[in-house]
Design a protein around this motif. Sequence first.
Motif, PDB file in Angstrom:
ATOM      1  N   PHE A  47      -1.480  -4.186  -2.467  1.00 59.22           N
ATOM      2  CA  PHE A  47      -2.248  -3.936  -1.252  1.00 59.22           C
ATOM      3  C   PHE A  47      -3.523  -4.758  -1.389  1.00 59.22           C
ATOM      4  CE2 PHE A  47       0.414  -0.251  -1.713  1.00 59.22           C
ATOM      5  CZ  PHE A  47       0.707   0.163  -0.428  1.00 59.22           C
TER       6      PHE A  47
ATOM      7  N   TYR B 224      -2.816  -2.763   7.858  1.00 59.08           N
ATOM      8  CA  TYR B 224      -2.934  -3.347   6.533  1.00 59.08           C
ATOM      9  C   TYR B 224      -1.533  -3.591   5.992  1.00 59.08           C
ATOM     10  CZ  TYR B 224      -7.524  -1.223   7.118  1.00 59.08           C
ATOM     11  OH  TYR B 224      -8.750  -0.846   7.606  1.00 59.08           O
TER      12      TYR B 224
ATOM     13  N   TRP C 235       1.242  -4.547   2.855  1.00 58.23           N
ATOM     14  CA  TRP C 235       1.487  -4.550   1.418  1.00 58.23           C
ATOM     15  C   TRP C 235       2.665  -5.475   1.169  1.00 58.23           C
ATOM     16  CZ3 TRP C 235       3.343   0.146   3.722  1.00 58.23           C
ATOM     17  CH2 TRP C 235       4.696   0.417   3.548  1.00 58.23           C
TER      18      TRP C 235
END
Length: 123
Positions: free
Chosen positions: A80, A107, A109
């Motif tokens: 991440f 976001y 990963w």
Amino acid sequence: MTKILVLIVGLAIIGFILWWFFGKHAVASVDATVTDHQQSVDIEVSGGYSPENVVLKQGVPAVLNFTRKDASSCLDHVVFSDFGINQALPQNQAETVQIDTSKPGEYEWACGMDMFHGKLIIK
């Protein structure tokens, strides 16, 4: 005749490769389960991530529980980059990753080789 057959097979392979890498594929998505002021999601790592998209509630502490079933060395880490997390994922063992949910947004990963991806959506 052989040249035409080779051309057709070659074009079919090129079409498959383009579809595989650039086509739209169904993506599993899940909302986190909230219990006792904490949210969690279980993610299976087997040839990719399932689910690939995780929706979290802003301001509620969150954990993602990764279980790697794939023997591939590519999937032995989850990264991440927005949170500064690079977590090892031992095979057949659950690993917990704590996520900061203080800021809303999307976001991503990825695996250690940046070949497989997932997305966190904090609302």
